[in-house]
Motif scaffolding. Structure first.
Motif, PDB file in Angstrom:
ATOM      1  N   LEU A 211       0.825  -1.201   0.000  1.00  0.00           N
ATOM      2  CA  LEU A 211       0.000   0.000   0.000  1.00  0.00           C
ATOM      3  C   LEU A 211       0.865   1.260   0.000  1.00  0.00           C
ATOM      4  CD1 LEU A 211      -2.880  -1.017   2.437  1.00  0.00           C
ATOM      5  CD2 LEU A 211      -2.947  -0.871  -0.054  1.00  0.00           C
ATOM      6  N   ALA A 212       1.996   1.198   0.665  1.00  0.00           N
ATOM      7  CA  ALA A 212       2.924   2.338   0.651  1.00  0.00           C
ATOM      8  C   ALA A 212       3.467   2.552  -0.761  1.00  0.00           C
ATOM      9  CB  ALA A 212       4.070   2.082   1.625  1.00  0.00           C
ATOM     10  N   PHE A 213       3.769   1.445  -1.451  1.00  0.00           N
ATOM     11  CA  PHE A 213       4.233   1.536  -2.841  1.00  0.00           C
ATOM     12  C   PHE A 213       3.152   2.167  -3.717  1.00  0.00           C
ATOM     13  CE2 PHE A 213       3.848  -0.607  -6.988  1.00  0.00           C
ATOM     14  CZ  PHE A 213       4.987  -0.128  -7.611  1.00  0.00           C
ATOM     15  N   LEU A 214       1.894   1.713  -3.511  1.00  0.00           N
ATOM     16  CA  LEU A 214       0.787   2.224  -4.309  1.00  0.00           C
ATOM     17  C   LEU A 214       0.584   3.720  -4.059  1.00  0.00           C
ATOM     18  CD1 LEU A 214      -1.124   0.797  -6.289  1.00  0.00           C
ATOM     19  CD2 LEU A 214      -2.750   0.512  -4.441  1.00  0.00           C
ATOM     20  N   LYS A 215       0.710   4.142  -2.793  1.00  0.00           N
ATOM     21  CA  LYS A 215       0.560   5.568  -2.457  1.00  0.00           C
ATOM     22  C   LYS A 215       1.657   6.393  -3.124  1.00  0.00           C
ATOM     23  CE  LYS A 215      -1.219   8.932   0.114  1.00  0.00           C
ATOM     24  NZ  LYS A 215      -0.334  10.039  -0.228  1.00  0.00           N
ATOM     25  N   LYS A 216       2.858   5.838  -3.173  1.00  0.00           N
ATOM     26  CA  LYS A 216       3.971   6.553  -3.814  1.00  0.00           C
ATOM     27  C   LYS A 216       3.690   6.744  -5.308  1.00  0.00           C
ATOM     28  CE  LYS A 216       7.750   4.429  -4.963  1.00  0.00           C
ATOM     29  NZ  LYS A 216       9.026   3.658  -4.922  1.00  0.00           N
ATOM     30  N   ILE A 217       3.144   5.690  -5.952  1.00  0.00           N
ATOM     31  CA  ILE A 217       2.827   5.775  -7.380  1.00  0.00           C
ATOM     32  C   ILE A 217       1.719   6.798  -7.615  1.00  0.00           C
ATOM     33  CG2 ILE A 217       1.899   4.497  -9.347  1.00  0.00           C
ATOM     34  CD1 ILE A 217       4.772   3.772  -8.688  1.00  0.00           C
ATOM     35  N   GLU A 218       0.681   6.773  -6.753  1.00  0.00           N
ATOM     36  CA  GLU A 218      -0.421   7.740  -6.877  1.00  0.00           C
ATOM     37  C   GLU A 218       0.133   9.170  -6.825  1.00  0.00           C
ATOM     38  OE1 GLU A 218      -3.765   7.250  -4.190  1.00  0.00           O
ATOM     39  OE2 GLU A 218      -3.340   5.113  -4.080  1.00  0.00           O
ATOM     40  N   ASP A 219       0.943   9.449  -5.837  1.00  0.00           N
ATOM     41  CA  ASP A 219       1.491  10.803  -5.664  1.00  0.00           C
ATOM     42  C   ASP A 219       2.336  11.205  -6.863  1.00  0.00           C
ATOM     43  OD1 ASP A 219       0.240  10.897  -3.226  1.00  0.00           O
ATOM     44  OD2 ASP A 219       2.035  10.374  -2.064  1.00  0.00           O
ATOM     45  N   LYS A 220       3.083  10.257  -7.377  1.00  0.00           N
ATOM     46  CA  LYS A 220       3.959  10.549  -8.517  1.00  0.00           C
ATOM     47  C   LYS A 220       3.131  10.912  -9.751  1.00  0.00           C
ATOM     48  CE  LYS A 220       7.977   8.592 -10.926  1.00  0.00           C
ATOM     49  NZ  LYS A 220       8.894   7.433 -11.004  1.00  0.00           N
ATOM     50  N   ILE A 221       2.069  10.141 -10.007  1.00  0.00           N
ATOM     51  CA  ILE A 221       1.208  10.416 -11.162  1.00  0.00           C
ATOM     52  C   ILE A 221       0.463  11.735 -10.961  1.00  0.00           C
ATOM     53  CG2 ILE A 221      -0.816   9.611 -12.456  1.00  0.00           C
ATOM     54  CD1 ILE A 221       0.084   6.747 -11.886  1.00  0.00           C
ATOM     55  N   ARG A 222      -0.040  11.965  -9.736  1.00  0.00           N
ATOM     56  CA  ARG A 222      -0.793  13.191  -9.457  1.00  0.00           C
ATOM     57  C   ARG A 222       0.084  14.423  -9.675  1.00  0.00           C
ATOM     58  NH1 ARG A 222      -2.438  11.753  -5.016  1.00  0.00           N
ATOM     59  NH2 ARG A 222      -4.582  11.157  -5.537  1.00  0.00           N
ATOM     60  N   LEU A 223       1.333  14.368  -9.228  1.00  0.00           N
ATOM     61  CA  LEU A 223       2.257  15.496  -9.375  1.00  0.00           C
ATOM     62  C   LEU A 223       2.489  15.803 -10.850  1.00  0.00           C
ATOM     63  CD1 LEU A 223       4.090  17.451  -7.786  1.00  0.00           C
ATOM     64  CD2 LEU A 223       5.932  15.776  -8.062  1.00  0.00           C
ATOM     65  N   ARG A 224       2.580  14.765 -11.677  1.00  0.00           N
ATOM     66  CA  ARG A 224       2.847  14.951 -13.110  1.00  0.00           C
ATOM     67  C   ARG A 224       1.615  15.487 -13.851  1.00  0.00           C
ATOM     68  NH1 ARG A 224       6.216  12.343 -17.040  1.00  0.00           N
ATOM     69  NH2 ARG A 224       5.774  13.399 -19.018  1.00  0.00           N
ATOM     70  N   LEU A 225       0.412  15.106 -13.406  1.00  0.00           N
ATOM     71  CA  LEU A 225      -0.799  15.412 -14.184  1.00  0.00           C
ATOM     72  C   LEU A 225      -1.564  16.632 -13.697  1.00  0.00           C
ATOM     73  CD1 LEU A 225      -2.340  11.833 -14.669  1.00  0.00           C
ATOM     74  CD2 LEU A 225      -0.912  13.104 -16.268  1.00  0.00           C
ATOM     75  N   GLN A 226      -1.406  17.025 -12.444  1.00  0.00           N
ATOM     76  CA  GLN A 226      -2.329  18.015 -11.865  1.00  0.00           C
ATOM     77  C   GLN A 226      -2.246  19.390 -12.509  1.00  0.00           C
ATOM     78  OE1 GLN A 226      -1.457  18.088  -7.707  1.00  0.00           O
ATOM     79  NE2 GLN A 226       0.547  19.056  -7.923  1.00  0.00           N
ATOM     80  N   GLU A 227      -1.089  19.744 -13.096  1.00  0.00           N
ATOM     81  CA  GLU A 227      -0.971  21.057 -13.722  1.00  0.00           C
ATOM     82  C   GLU A 227      -1.816  21.139 -14.989  1.00  0.00           C
ATOM     83  OE1 GLU A 227       3.038  22.159 -14.356  1.00  0.00           O
ATOM     84  OE2 GLU A 227       3.610  22.009 -12.242  1.00  0.00           O
ATOM     85  N   GLU A 228      -1.797  20.085 -15.809  1.00  0.00           N
ATOM     86  CA  GLU A 228      -2.517  20.108 -17.081  1.00  0.00           C
ATOM     87  C   GLU A 228      -3.972  19.664 -16.921  1.00  0.00           C
ATOM     88  OE1 GLU A 228      -0.467  17.980 -20.161  1.00  0.00           O
ATOM     89  OE2 GLU A 228       1.483  18.408 -19.249  1.00  0.00           O
ATOM     90  N   HIS A 229      -4.276  18.843 -15.917  1.00  0.00           N
ATOM     91  CA  HIS A 229      -5.626  18.288 -15.755  1.00  0.00           C
ATOM     92  C   HIS A 229      -6.138  18.644 -14.364  1.00  0.00           C
ATOM     93  CE1 HIS A 229      -4.944  15.859 -19.409  1.00  0.00           C
ATOM     94  NE2 HIS A 229      -3.713  15.697 -18.929  1.00  0.00           N
ATOM     95  N   GLN A 230      -6.957  19.706 -14.337  1.00  0.00           N
ATOM     96  CA  GLN A 230      -7.429  20.213 -13.057  1.00  0.00           C
ATOM     97  C   GLN A 230      -8.458  19.265 -12.414  1.00  0.00           C
ATOM     98  OE1 GLN A 230      -6.143  22.937 -11.561  1.00  0.00           O
ATOM     99  NE2 GLN A 230      -4.696  23.067 -13.270  1.00  0.00           N
ATOM    100  N   SER A 231      -9.464  18.856 -13.208  1.00  0.00           N
ATOM    101  CA  SER A 231     -10.519  17.963 -12.681  1.00  0.00           C
ATOM    102  C   SER A 231     -10.073  16.521 -12.862  1.00  0.00           C
ATOM    103  CB  SER A 231     -11.840  18.210 -13.423  1.00  0.00           C
ATOM    104  OG  SER A 231     -12.282  19.519 -13.239  1.00  0.00           O
ATOM    105  N   ILE A 232      -9.393  16.013 -11.885  1.00  0.00           N
ATOM    106  CA  ILE A 232      -8.849  14.664 -11.994  1.00  0.00           C
ATOM    107  C   ILE A 232      -8.908  13.979 -10.633  1.00  0.00           C
ATOM    108  CG2 ILE A 232      -6.472  15.408 -11.555  1.00  0.00           C
ATOM    109  CD1 ILE A 232      -5.549  13.285 -13.543  1.00  0.00           C
TER     110      ILE A 232
END
Length: 726
Positions: A211-232
């Motif tokens: 679950l810690a690994f999964l949380k790390k992946i979530e955060d990594k993807i969110r950091l990359r996408l949140q600037e271009e995709h606001q409603s995500i």
């Protein structure tokens, strides 16, 4: 789980949907009065069950009528209130929902399977008129499964098997993923508690680390996408226990080979964003080859849409990413219920009709079969979660259940294509007609215009879908009436000879007409024709036919046998074998191979010339026939088993089962676990997608044999297990 109406009201108050609380309150008050004093097996007041069914429906976002029906769904079945009372107080729609969910409790059926099939058919007919019927029924079954632990073991297994075979596939086809997965997990817990516990244990090991690994992946993807995709939205999910169980135990994979135990879901606004984000994910992580699935351009049959891709992070750990829009997510989670929960989800009457067309198709496919139980088989195959997507040469996509053949593909295009089929090409190569198609295959059907050409009867044992089977039967029913009658009569005669059924012509006509009328035919010819085109499965009705024959036409023979068994007893001597024979001390005893008697059976002896006394079962067909010969009457002697029998005896059993992968292995394992010495085992595939298995083994007595029969009947897919009649 909730215990009071106040709790239900609080949950309803937290929803965005406007409910008619006055009607819901009135439904609760009527249900409470009706169930007053009734208890569930757990000891809880019965009203707790309808309350929890209503709560499940509220969470799905269902409407006021559905909530009222949930509160009232057992009133007609279990109390003095009638459907008219419900209609008068709450209207025709609520009454229709309650009626659709109510079981056919007062109609006599010849078997539990037939009762189950007729209940399912009634439910589907009601569902074709109003899909809310099945949603209420699914909620009812879900709460019953959650509280199934208080039931006796056999009841738990029977209910779980029915849930796995009928209700989970329907929930899957309706797209209600949450209910489908919970029903499967709860069923597995009772059907294979050891396997369930092992999967639970596997998931618990290193859970925090994963679950810690999964949380790390979530955060990594969110950091990359949140600037271009606001409603995500981005979140992780864990695969269901049954989903893992299928891959570990049914597909033979190790736990480490399952790449989608943990997945990250990315939910966005538009389809274009889905494909853009897919490119970003493949840029961030290394995609695994052949692990990408595009369910957006090719939706599943339940309209599920999403992009699935499996990738590796820098540490070489595989995980799945699922990308979908919010509308797709509502449909994936709530399925048909999204029509009520999210107005932006499934819009319009036409869209709803399209999603429910399979119900009418399923009922239509079942019309040509006179056996109601086939509807259960159809649900298990045609609504199974696994499906393949096959292409026509023009690029059209045909969705079929896993295991479907090129014949199924032909009939899925059109009945005329299937009926005129003479061959097929898969990816440009000529293949045999029993070839199984796979996702991505391009299939071309070769046809002929020769007048009178049609399908072969052998195709009925090849096809997997009920649609193809129904269309083949329809062709034979219309085009080969005389041939059907002849074929059916010949098959009937073969079965009668095999089972020792022999009567004078007049009695045989009377006997056959009674069988035909019980199967809802007006004449013997109609009955034989139905056997010929496959509408009646003779192997399924033969146990009842043999029972009627024994009861109504062997009476005089039985009386002869009874007179033999009641002969004046003579002095008995000490047994030198496991059998005591009157006044024949020390005689050679042998056991007749025609009936293989076992300790516990009623027996009779026949004095042979030079071979001692032959011991038969008292109801052996050869004994019954021989009673007619008065010249041999002095050679029949009374016999019984000694108090202690140390011998082991050969016996043969017949197993009739639904044909499936690993069936023979499961039967072999069960026999090995009972430490039986097997002398022979013969298996053959039958025309109706069933298997016939005959096993000869050693046993000590009738009690052990009955234990063996009972154990084998518990195996998935086994329809009947009987002692063989020679």
């Amino acid at each position: 789980m909730i215990q009071s109406f106040e709790e239900l009201k609080n949950i309803i108050g937290g929803q965005s949907i406007a409910y008619d609380m006055e009607r819901i309150g009135a439904a609760y008050e009527l249900a409470q009065r009706a169930h007053e004093g009734q208890k569930r097996m757990s000891g809880e007041p019965y009203i707790s069950h309808p309350l929890n069914v209503a709560e499940i429906l509220v969470q799905l976002g269902m409407d006021t009528d559905s909530i009222c029906a949930a509160l009232l769904h057992d009133v007609v079945e279990d109390t003095d209130y009638t459907l008219g009372d419900i209609r008068k107080r709450f209207g025709a729609e609520v009454a229709g929902l309650v009626d659709g969910v109510t079981k056919l409790g007062k109609i006599p059926f010849s078997s539990r399977e037939e009762q189950q099939a007729e209940n399912v058919r009634k439910m589907l007919l009601a569902m074709a008129k109003d899909v809310r019927v099945i949603i209420v029924k699914l909620a009812d079954r879900l709460h019953n499964m959650r509280t199934l632990g208080v039931k006796p073991e056999q009841k738990r297994r029977d209910t779980s098997l029915e849930t796995m075979e009928v209700y989970a596939p329907i929930a899957h086809r309706l797209g209600i993923t949450a209910i489908k997965e919970e029903l499967e997990d709860l069923s597995l817990r009772f059907l294979d508690p050891i396997g369930y516990s092992e999967i639970e244990h596997m998931l618990d090991l290193k859970r925090d680390e994963r679950l810690a690994f999964l949380k790390k992946i979530e955060d990594k993807i969110r950091l990359r996408l949140q600037e271009e995709h606001q409603s995500i939205q981005i979140y992780g999910r864990v695969k269901s226990i049954y989903g893992i169980y299928r891959k570990v135990y049914m597909q033979g994979r190790s736990f480490e080979e399952i790449y989608d135990i943990y997945a990250v879901r990315v939910i966005v606004e538009t389809v274009n964003e889905c494909y853009n984000i897919l490119g970003i994910i493949h840029d961030m992580f290394r995609p695994l080859p052949n692990r990408f699935k595009d369910y957006i351009s090719t939706p599943k049959q339940n309209l599920y849409q999403s992009l699935h891709t499996t990738v590796l992070d820098k540490e070489g750990i595989p995980f799945e990413v699922q990308i979908r829009t919010f509308d797709m997510h509502y449909t994936a989670e709530y399925g048909i219920a999204a029509h009520w929960k999210y107005k932006e989800g499934i819009q319009g009457h036409d869209k709803l009709e399209e999603r429910l067309s399979w119900i009418r198709q399923l009922l239509e496919n079942q019309k040509e079969s006179e056996d109601a139980r086939e509807i259960i088989s159809t649900i298990k195959t045609d609504l199974a979660p696994e499906e393949v997507f096959v292409f026509t040469p023009k690029g059209d996509v045909i969705s079929l259940p896993s295991g479907a053949t090129v014949i199924d593909f032909a009939y899925a295009i059109h009945s005329a294509v299937g009926n005129r089929m003479v061959g097929a090409k898969v990816d440009g190569r000529i293949v045999s007609l029993d070839t199984v198609v796979h996702t991505g295959n391009i299939v071309e059907i070769l046809t002929t215009n020769v007048p009178g050409h049609g399908p072969s009867r052998d195709w009925l044992s090849i096809v997997r879908t009920a649609e193809a089977r129904n269309k083949i039967r329809t062709w034979f029913k219309k085009e080969r009436k005389e041939e059907n009658t002849q074929e059916g009569r010949a098959e009937l005669e073969r079965e009668f000879r095999r089972n020792g059924i022999n009567l004078p012509d007049e009695q045989m006509k009377e006997f056959l007409l009674a069988i035909a009328q019980r199967q809802h035919f007006h004449s013997i010819e109609e009955f034989c024709a139905a056997i010929g085109y496959g509408g009646i499965s003779l192997s399924r009705i033969m146990p009842r036919v043999k029972e009627d024959y024994t009861k109504n036409y062997r009476q005089s023979d039985d009386q002869k046998l009874e007179s033999l068994m009641a002969m004046k007893p003579k002095k008995e001597r000490k047994a030198t074998s496991g059998v005591i024979v009157e006044e024949l001390e020390g005689c050679l005893v042998k056991y007749a191979r025609c009936c293989n008697p076992l300790p516990g059976d009623d027996i009779v002896g026949f004095i042979t010339r030079g071979y001692g006394v032959s011991i038969h079962k008292a109801d052996c067909q050869n004994v019954i026939n021989a009673m007619a010969d008065q010249s041999q009457s002095e050679r029949w002697v009374r016999a019984r088993w000694a108090n202690t029998v140390r011998e082991k005896f050969k016996t043969t059993i017949d197993i009739y089962a639904n044909d499936r992968e690993s069936l023979l292995a499961d039967i072999s394992i069960a026999i090995a676990n009972m430490h039986l010495q097997v002398h022979s085992l013969n298996a053959k595939e039958l025309k109706d997608r069933h298997s016939s298995i005959q096993i000869t083994f050693e046993t000590t007595d009738i009690a052990q044999l009955n234990l063996v029969l009972s154990s084998l009947r518990q195996i998935e897919g086994v329809v009947s297990v009987t002692r063989s009649v020679q």
